[in-house]
Design a protein around this motif. Structure first.
Motif, PDB file in Angstrom:
ATOM      1  N   ARG A 195      52.370 -13.068 103.751  1.00  0.00           N
ATOM      2  CA  ARG A 195      50.997 -13.520 103.771  1.00  0.00           C
ATOM      3  C   ARG A 195      50.365 -13.938 104.976  1.00  0.00           C
ATOM      4  NH1 ARG A 195      53.631 -17.887  99.741  1.00  0.00           N
ATOM      5  NH2 ARG A 195      55.331 -17.273 101.021  1.00  0.00           N
ATOM      6  N   ASN A 196      51.010 -13.614 106.096  1.00  0.00           N
ATOM      7  CA  ASN A 196      50.338 -13.687 107.482  1.00  0.00           C
ATOM      8  C   ASN A 196      49.722 -12.640 107.646  1.00  0.00           C
ATOM      9  OD1 ASN A 196      51.712 -16.104 107.965  1.00  0.00           O
ATOM     10  ND2 ASN A 196      53.422 -14.920 108.941  1.00  0.00           N
ATOM     11  N   SER A 197      49.638 -11.226 106.943  1.00  0.00           N
ATOM     12  CA  SER A 197      48.737 -10.078 107.204  1.00  0.00           C
ATOM     13  C   SER A 197      47.957 -10.190 106.228  1.00  0.00           C
ATOM     14  CB  SER A 197      49.961  -9.011 107.007  1.00  0.00           C
ATOM     15  OG  SER A 197      50.378  -8.739 105.902  1.00  0.00           O
ATOM     16  N   ILE A 198      47.732 -11.099 105.274  1.00  0.00           N
ATOM     17  CA  ILE A 198      46.729 -10.858 104.047  1.00  0.00           C
ATOM     18  C   ILE A 198      45.398 -11.410 104.607  1.00  0.00           C
ATOM     19  CG2 ILE A 198      46.171 -11.437 101.730  1.00  0.00           C
ATOM     20  CD1 ILE A 198      49.015 -11.344 101.128  1.00  0.00           C
ATOM     21  N   THR A 199      44.385 -11.027 104.625  1.00  0.00           N
ATOM     22  CA  THR A 199      43.021 -11.400 104.770  1.00  0.00           C
ATOM     23  C   THR A 199      42.592 -12.271 103.383  1.00  0.00           C
ATOM     24  OG1 THR A 199      42.302  -9.417 105.948  1.00  0.00           O
ATOM     25  CG2 THR A 199      40.543 -10.731 105.259  1.00  0.00           C
ATOM     26  N   ILE A 200      42.367 -13.479 103.495  1.00  0.00           N
ATOM     27  CA  ILE A 200      42.166 -14.377 102.615  1.00  0.00           C
ATOM     28  C   ILE A 200      41.183 -13.963 101.444  1.00  0.00           C
ATOM     29  CG2 ILE A 200      41.933 -16.773 101.727  1.00  0.00           C
ATOM     30  CD1 ILE A 200      44.628 -16.226 102.596  1.00  0.00           C
ATOM     31  N   LEU A 211      62.302 -12.765 100.447  1.00  0.00           N
ATOM     32  CA  LEU A 211      63.688 -12.118 101.033  1.00  0.00           C
ATOM     33  C   LEU A 211      64.830 -13.039 101.130  1.00  0.00           C
ATOM     34  CD1 LEU A 211      62.239  -9.574 103.515  1.00  0.00           C
ATOM     35  CD2 LEU A 211      62.965  -9.187 101.196  1.00  0.00           C
ATOM     36  N   ARG A 212      64.371 -14.710 101.067  1.00  0.00           N
ATOM     37  CA  ARG A 212      65.397 -15.409 101.315  1.00  0.00           C
ATOM     38  C   ARG A 212      66.386 -15.846 100.080  1.00  0.00           C
ATOM     39  NH1 ARG A 212      65.250 -19.653  97.707  1.00  0.00           N
ATOM     40  NH2 ARG A 212      63.472 -20.343  96.855  1.00  0.00           N
ATOM     41  N   PRO A 213      67.572 -16.221 100.455  1.00  0.00           N
ATOM     42  CA  PRO A 213      68.784 -16.390  99.536  1.00  0.00           C
ATOM     43  C   PRO A 213      67.973 -17.020  98.138  1.00  0.00           C
ATOM     44  CG  PRO A 213      69.472 -16.857 101.551  1.00  0.00           C
ATOM     45  CD  PRO A 213      68.123 -16.759 101.709  1.00  0.00           C
ATOM     46  N   GLY A 214      68.442 -16.738  97.027  1.00  0.00           N
ATOM     47  CA  GLY A 214      67.758 -17.362  95.676  1.00  0.00           C
ATOM     48  C   GLY A 214      67.035 -16.362  95.205  1.00  0.00           C
ATOM     49  N   ARG A 215      66.419 -15.448  95.914  1.00  0.00           N
ATOM     50  CA  ARG A 215      65.405 -14.497  95.348  1.00  0.00           C
ATOM     51  C   ARG A 215      65.795 -13.099  95.526  1.00  0.00           C
ATOM     52  NH1 ARG A 215      60.629 -17.920  98.017  1.00  0.00           N
ATOM     53  NH2 ARG A 215      60.378 -19.533  96.117  1.00  0.00           N
ATOM     54  N   PHE A 216      65.531 -12.365  96.535  1.00  0.00           N
ATOM     55  CA  PHE A 216      66.117 -10.997  96.637  1.00  0.00           C
ATOM     56  C   PHE A 216      67.336 -11.393  97.368  1.00  0.00           C
ATOM     57  CE2 PHE A 216      62.190  -9.521  95.108  1.00  0.00           C
ATOM     58  CZ  PHE A 216      62.704  -8.574  94.234  1.00  0.00           C
ATOM     59  N   ASP A 217      68.661 -11.792  96.735  1.00  0.00           N
ATOM     60  CA  ASP A 217      69.899 -11.918  97.445  1.00  0.00           C
ATOM     61  C   ASP A 217      70.362 -10.935  98.272  1.00  0.00           C
ATOM     62  OD1 ASP A 217      69.560 -13.432  94.605  1.00  0.00           O
ATOM     63  OD2 ASP A 217      70.196 -14.972  96.416  1.00  0.00           O
ATOM     64  N   GLN A 249      52.869 -16.498  92.382  1.00  0.00           N
ATOM     65  CA  GLN A 249      53.600 -16.579  90.939  1.00  0.00           C
ATOM     66  C   GLN A 249      54.890 -15.814  90.928  1.00  0.00           C
ATOM     67  OE1 GLN A 249      51.873 -18.247  88.262  1.00  0.00           O
ATOM     68  NE2 GLN A 249      53.962 -17.799  87.287  1.00  0.00           N
ATOM     69  N   LEU A 250      55.026 -14.552  91.608  1.00  0.00           N
ATOM     70  CA  LEU A 250      56.474 -13.828  91.566  1.00  0.00           C
ATOM     71  C   LEU A 250      57.351 -14.814  92.178  1.00  0.00           C
ATOM     72  CD1 LEU A 250      58.028 -11.529  91.144  1.00  0.00           C
ATOM     73  CD2 LEU A 250      57.302 -10.655  93.182  1.00  0.00           C
ATOM     74  N   LEU A 251      57.026 -15.569  93.306  1.00  0.00           N
ATOM     75  CA  LEU A 251      57.828 -16.287  93.877  1.00  0.00           C
ATOM     76  C   LEU A 251      58.426 -17.555  92.821  1.00  0.00           C
ATOM     77  CD1 LEU A 251      56.254 -16.678  97.317  1.00  0.00           C
ATOM     78  CD2 LEU A 251      58.485 -15.348  96.672  1.00  0.00           C
ATOM     79  N   ALA A 252      57.275 -17.921  92.352  1.00  0.00           N
ATOM     80  CA  ALA A 252      57.722 -19.115  91.275  1.00  0.00           C
ATOM     81  C   ALA A 252      58.442 -18.640  90.190  1.00  0.00           C
ATOM     82  CB  ALA A 252      56.400 -19.852  90.808  1.00  0.00           C
ATOM     83  N   THR A 288      57.208  -5.075 105.909  1.00  0.00           N
ATOM     84  CA  THR A 288      55.935  -5.886 105.687  1.00  0.00           C
ATOM     85  C   THR A 288      56.272  -6.886 104.576  1.00  0.00           C
ATOM     86  OG1 THR A 288      55.387  -4.528 103.956  1.00  0.00           O
ATOM     87  CG2 THR A 288      55.059  -3.599 106.143  1.00  0.00           C
ATOM     88  N   LEU A 289      57.479  -6.959 103.954  1.00  0.00           N
ATOM     89  CA  LEU A 289      57.700  -8.112 102.911  1.00  0.00           C
ATOM     90  C   LEU A 289      57.582  -9.440 103.354  1.00  0.00           C
ATOM     91  CD1 LEU A 289      60.308  -6.210 100.751  1.00  0.00           C
ATOM     92  CD2 LEU A 289      57.890  -6.176 100.364  1.00  0.00           C
ATOM     93  N   ASP A 290      57.015 -10.434 102.447  1.00  0.00           N
ATOM     94  CA  ASP A 290      57.049 -11.864 103.163  1.00  0.00           C
ATOM     95  C   ASP A 290      58.324 -12.396 102.929  1.00  0.00           C
ATOM     96  OD1 ASP A 290      54.738 -14.059 102.709  1.00  0.00           O
ATOM     97  OD2 ASP A 290      56.563 -14.875 102.167  1.00  0.00           O
TER      98      ASP A 290
END
Length: 607
Positions: free
Chosen positions: A275-280, A323-329, A292-295, A317-319
């Protein structure tokens, strides 16, 4: 898995329907268009025509009078005039013996005709709109389906319908071993729960394009014999705000209903970028989809047997939250295959075609370092196509070797006409490469030399094949590679005292190797083990980013130039020492156009 599609009617059918509708409109709603031409006249002219006896028939309507009369050319024509308050009109017509009638139902101003003229076009356009929706959306023409944007587009495969198992995957033994643990969990979840172990919620497959990430996901579903959802990351985000988030919700809802199952998201970087590289202002919809995917990944329990697989060749490039534990472990690298892996992949694809008795897949594997699984599948297919083209019923070793050359350098330009003088220069250039390579101790053996031009733009090439797989590059090997690349240009300078554009690709490769030695490999005395550049993406191309100031970069350029000049001088010295052999071999190559590595070494030993 057979997927039935609704047959699409040709557009000509809808074109004919539209023409028929227009004709019906004109006939029943606007009939005057198809009638003969009607001339408007005033009421006085109408009375004059009656007196002259030119009027043949009269029809009296509520607000107008239409009549047929003789025109100036002596022909019957249709006329129309407004109706006046004339009590004597009937007597005039009776006296002139003109047939007349009154038809108040035919008046266009009637209420019925007014309603009809409005309703029929509206109904027809509604019907045409339904036909259009049915043809474009493929949903039976139900307009309400148009607003069903939140539905996931994931392709669904029922149990074991992917048609793939781990037997179809070769060259990725480490990845298969890790994924086998997931298969075991889906088959025997109790033994994991008894000890308190939790299966990873998400598994991320990373690696270069063509290495089999999607194939591994399908093979995992086939081995586990569970339902399989497959969707691309780009299918989540479209033009309507909120559609991506809705599709994520629907996908996870379907997955939980079908649990245990596997959900595969290909090219997840399309929605998972940092999200640091996304232009709002321009990518707010993508950020909503990612949130929504994270939630959703936080909201479901992996113990239900829903495993999320994702694939990407741009993991950097992924947020970080993804990649934190509990999502893509778990992160599983799917790298380019080594020598044994390439041979295994070739065996898998070669088992699907008829092979001759002379096939040596190990030789093809050694000739294709850096090739992906998709490249190797293409090589086998190209060999099969070549065998059919030449009228044989099986693939030979020559077909495979030629297909390797097609993938590397393109097809032969058999009709290309090269002047004899240029052909001689090309021959000296290629023999220069081969001769220098044969005199270096850290250079790969020459496998083939040709001066037949290829569709890639190459006018000839020298193929070298390593005897063993190389996993490390030493400084001596790097210098010998550059020296071999300099051999073509050195031969041109030595024999013809000029240079040509034929060394363009050699210069590019030599510069890249020399720059890597200085900036990334720490093979320069000037900079020792200092990193000057970093790879932007290790899986997509070789773009790099400078880590130093412009002054240091200028010094690095000077060091690269120094390495290239040393290697160039070394190649020139080798060719000067073997000038007679250079002449003999070049003339032989001009005559034969293509020679093998064995022929080259035999001639080199004799000359």
């Amino acid at each position: 898995m057979n997927v039935q599609k609704n047959p699409q009617k040709p557009l000509i059918n809808y074109f004919l329907i539209a023409i028929a509708v227009i004709i019906l409109l004109n006939v029943f709603v606007y009939p005057e268009i198809f009638n003969q031409k009607v001339t408007k006249v005033d009421y006085g002219t109408f009375l004059t025509q009656i007196e002259k006896g030119n009027v043949k028939k009269v029809e009296i309507l509520n607000t107008k009078i239409t009549f047929t009369a003789i025109n100036e050319n002596g022909e019957e024509a249709a006329f129309i005039t407004g109706r006046m308050d004339d009590p004597e009109l009937v007597n005039r017509l009776h006296h002139a013996q003109v047939p007349f009638s009154a038809n108040i139902q035919s008046d266009d101003s009637s209420f019925f005709m007014t309603i009809l003229s409005w309703m029929i076009p509206i109904l027809i356009f509604i019907w045409l709109g339904q036909l259009f929706l049915k043809n474009i959306l493929g949903n039976g023409g139900n307009p309400r389906q148009m607003l069903n944007f939140g539905k996931s587009n994931a392709r669904f495969y029922a149990n074991a319908e992917t048609g793939k198992t781990f037997a179809d995957v070769a060259g990725q033994d480490e990845a298969k071993e890790v994924l086998q643990e997931i298969v075991d969990y889906l088959h025997n979840p109790r033994k994991y729960k008894e000890i308190g172990a939790k299966i990873p919620k998400g598994v991320l497959l990373v690696g270069p394009p063509g290495t089999g990430k999607t194939l591994l996901a399908k093979a995992l579903a086939g081995e586990a014999k569970v339902p399989f959802f497959s969707i691309s990351g780009s299918e989540f985000v479209e033009m309507f705000v909120g559609m991506g988030a809705a599709r994520v919700r629907d996908l996870f809802k379907q997955a939980q209903e079908k649990a245990p199952c596997i959900v595969f998201i290909d090219e997840i970087d399309a929605i998972g970028k940092s999200r640091n590289s996304i232009t709002i202002t321009s990518n707010d919809e993508r950020e909503q989809t990612l949130n929504q995917l994270l939630a959703e990944m936080d909201g479901f329990d992996a113990d239900k047997g829903v495993i999320i697989l994702a694939a990407t060749n741009r993991p950097e490039t992924l947020d970080k939250a993804l990649l934190r534990p509990g999502r893509f472990d778990r992160r599983i690298p799917v790298e380019l295959p080594d020598l044994a892996g390439r041979e295994a992949i070739l065996k898998v694809h070669a088992s699907k075609v008829k092979l001759g008795d002379d096939i040596d897949l190990n030789a093809i594997a050694r000739a294709t370092p850096g090739a992906s699984g998709a490249d190797l599948a293409n090589i086998v297919n190209e060999a099969a196509l070549r065998a059919v083209k030449e009228g044989r019923n099986c693939v030979t070793q020559r077909d495979l070797e030629e297909s390797v050359e097609v993938v590397i350098a393109g097809y032969q330009r058999k009709n290309a006409v090269i002047p004899k003088k240029d052909k001689l220069k090309i021959a000296y250039h290629e023999i220069g490469h081969a001769l220098v390579a044969s005199k270096l101790s850290h250079s790969a053996p020459v496998h083939k030399i040709t001066i037949i031009p290829r569709t890639s733009g190459s006018l000839g090439y020298t193929m070298q094949i390593e005897e063993d797989e190389k996993v490390l590059l030493t400084k001596e090997q790097a210098l010998d590679k550059i020296t071999t690349l300099m051999g073509g240009r050195a031969a041109e300078e030595l024999i013809f005292h000029t240079v040509t554009s034929g060394a363009a690709n050699d210069i590019q490769q030599a510069t890249r190797i020399a720059r890597d030695m200085v900036t990334r490999f720490g093979m320069s005395e000037e900079f020792d083990m200092m990193a000057l550049e970093t790879m932007v993406n290790p899986y997509l191309g070789s773009d790099t980013r400078l880590l130093v100031s412009s002054e240091t970069a200028a010094k690095a350029d000077a060091e690269v130039l120094k390495i290239i000049k040393i290697c160039h001088q070394r190649a020139t010295e080798i060719l000067e020492e073997n000038k007679e052999k250079l002449h003999t071999l070049a003339n032989y190559l001009v005559e034969k156009e293509t020679i093998t590595g064995e022929e080259f070494m035999d001639l080199l030993a004799k000359s």
